[in-house]
Design a protein around this motif. Structure first.
Motif, PDB file in Angstrom:
ATOM      1  N   THR A   1      22.856  -4.252  -5.145  1.00 46.79           N
ATOM      2  CA  THR A   1      21.639  -3.970  -4.133  1.00 46.79           C
ATOM      3  C   THR A   1      21.638  -2.742  -3.563  1.00 46.79           C
ATOM      4  N   ASP A   2      20.417  -2.351  -3.416  1.00 46.07           N
ATOM      5  CA  ASP A   2      20.110  -1.008  -2.499  1.00 46.07           C
ATOM      6  C   ASP A   2      20.552  -1.285  -1.042  1.00 46.07           C
ATOM      7  N   GLU A   3      20.441  -2.346  -0.453  1.00 47.15           N
ATOM      8  CA  GLU A   3      20.977  -2.611   0.832  1.00 47.15           C
ATOM      9  C   GLU A   3      22.582  -2.217   0.840  1.00 47.15           C
ATOM     10  N   ARG A   4      23.137  -2.703  -0.114  1.00 45.59           N
ATOM     11  CA  ARG A   4      24.620  -2.565  -0.101  1.00 45.59           C
ATOM     12  C   ARG A   4      24.919  -0.892  -0.112  1.00 45.59           C
ATOM     13  N   VAL A   5      24.099  -0.360  -1.097  1.00 45.16           N
ATOM     14  CA  VAL A   5      24.439   1.045  -1.512  1.00 45.16           C
ATOM     15  C   VAL A   5      24.214   1.875   0.025  1.00 45.16           C
ATOM     16  N   ASN A   6      23.214   1.743   0.508  1.00 42.94           N
ATOM     17  CA  ASN A   6      22.931   2.251   1.854  1.00 42.94           C
ATOM     18  C   ASN A   6      24.010   2.129   2.740  1.00 42.94           C
TER      19      ASN A   6
ATOM     20  N   PRO B   1       0.794  -1.076   0.078  1.00 41.62           N
ATOM     21  CA  PRO B   1      -0.003   0.010  -0.004  1.00 41.62           C
ATOM     22  C   PRO B   1       0.772   1.124  -0.158  1.00 41.62           C
ATOM     23  N   GLU B   2       2.096   1.331   0.553  1.00 45.41           N
ATOM     24  CA  GLU B   2       2.900   2.467   0.325  1.00 45.41           C
ATOM     25  C   GLU B   2       4.216   2.044  -0.573  1.00 45.41           C
ATOM     26  N   PRO B   3       4.157   2.076  -1.652  1.00 47.29           N
ATOM     27  CA  PRO B   3       5.297   1.787  -2.315  1.00 47.29           C
ATOM     28  C   PRO B   3       6.467   2.993  -2.450  1.00 47.29           C
ATOM     29  N   GLU B   4       7.657   2.646  -2.309  1.00 42.11           N
ATOM     30  CA  GLU B   4       8.418   3.897  -2.151  1.00 42.11           C
ATOM     31  C   GLU B   4       9.861   3.189  -2.463  1.00 42.11           C
ATOM     32  N   ILE B   5      10.833   4.181  -2.928  1.00 43.99           N
ATOM     33  CA  ILE B   5      12.287   4.149  -3.159  1.00 43.99           C
ATOM     34  C   ILE B   5      12.760   3.524  -1.832  1.00 43.99           C
ATOM     35  N   SER B   6      13.814   2.640  -1.995  1.00 46.91           N
ATOM     36  CA  SER B   6      14.386   1.998  -0.960  1.00 46.91           C
ATOM     37  C   SER B   6      15.842   2.756  -0.534  1.00 46.91           C
ATOM     38  N   LEU B   7      16.248   3.425  -1.372  1.00 39.84           N
ATOM     39  CA  LEU B   7      17.514   4.083  -1.155  1.00 39.84           C
ATOM     40  C   LEU B   7      17.344   5.109  -0.162  1.00 39.84           C
ATOM     41  N   ASP B   8      18.450   5.298   0.546  1.00 37.28           N
ATOM     42  CA  ASP B   8      18.340   6.121   1.586  1.00 37.28           C
ATOM     43  C   ASP B   8      19.083   7.677   1.220  1.00 37.28           C
ATOM     44  N   PHE B   9      18.438   8.729   1.375  1.00 37.55           N
ATOM     45  CA  PHE B   9      18.965  10.104   0.860  1.00 37.55           C
ATOM     46  C   PHE B   9      18.134  11.149   1.658  1.00 37.55           C
TER      47      PHE B   9
END
Length: 227
Positions: free
Chosen positions: A49-54, A24-32
């Motif tokens: 992966t976004d996890e590694r980037v974060n 219900p709340e789709p959103e980008i998973s990168l931190d900024f």
């Protein structure tokens, strides 16, 4: 014969409705926290992966706070500071080039047009779309990453293979107000259920409307480009 446009529009509408119920709340998973951080994070996330980037950007953003910081650093230092990111040497060069162009041509600010963004090193249409959508609240298209590629083809929403042509097909059948969310709905579904290999069709909320689940040839784009 491909699926008629009207049928694809109906299919897309049903897909979006069901995925909104599940996510219900789709959103980008990168931190900024600002546009520059967003741009850097998206560039680093290509084939990573976004996890590694974060994990990496948590420290990177403490040290590099402006376009000038990236412009003044050496490529070698930047590559070292993003070690652990895929293709860190190449991306270190991208970050320095981005910093230099932002300083020289945009007063150190992240531009708000597709053409200006795609002129930056390491920035293609996919990355530019993310920055426009989440940094400037400008929606010009649909971000097509590997999940969007894979799932849109499995669902019969497109028969195309290239991200640019897949994007155009999706833009033709999905209302513009849903373009931004569509990407994150499909990414969430791709990570949790419709994985590249061994998708969990038995647990899929789209199983009864998915041509691939019904026995058609599956599509595996696992080796495609990430965003």
């Amino acid at each position: 014969m491909g699926t008629p446009l009207s049928s694809r529009e109906a299919q897309a509408a049903e897909v979006v409705d069901r995925l909104y119920e599940q996510y219900p709340e789709p959103e980008i998973s990168l931190d900024f926290s600002n546009r520059l951080e967003l741009l850097v994070a998206v560039v680093l996330s290509a084939q990573c992966t976004d996890e590694r980037v974060n994990e990496v950007t948590a420290e990177l953003f403490e040290e590099y706070r402006s376009a000038e910081d990236y412009a003044e650093a050496s490529e070698e230092q930047l590559a070292e500071d993003i070690y652990g990111i895929t293709f860190h040497n190449n991306k270190g060069g991208y970050l320095k080039g981005i910093g230099e162009m932002l300083v020289e041509e945009h007063d150190g600010e992240v531009p708000d047009t597709m053409s200006a963004l795609t002129d930056l090193p390491g920035v293609g249409r996919k990355t530019a779309n993310v920055v426009l959508q989440h940094g400037h609240e400008v929606v010009e298209g649909i971000v097509v990453d590997t999940h969007v590629q894979r799932i849109s083809r499995r669902l019969g929403l497109t028969e195309e293979e290239r991200p640019e042509t897949i994007e155009q097909d999706l833009m033709d059948i999905v209302p513009e107000e849903e373009w931004r969310d569509l990407t994150h709905l499909l990414i969430s579904h791709g990570r949790e259920t419709c994985t590249a290999r061994n998708p969990s069709c038995a647990d899929c909320t789209l199983a009864d409307i998915c041509p691939s689940e019904k026995g058609d040839a599956d599509v595996d784009l696992a080796s495609g480009e990430a965003w």
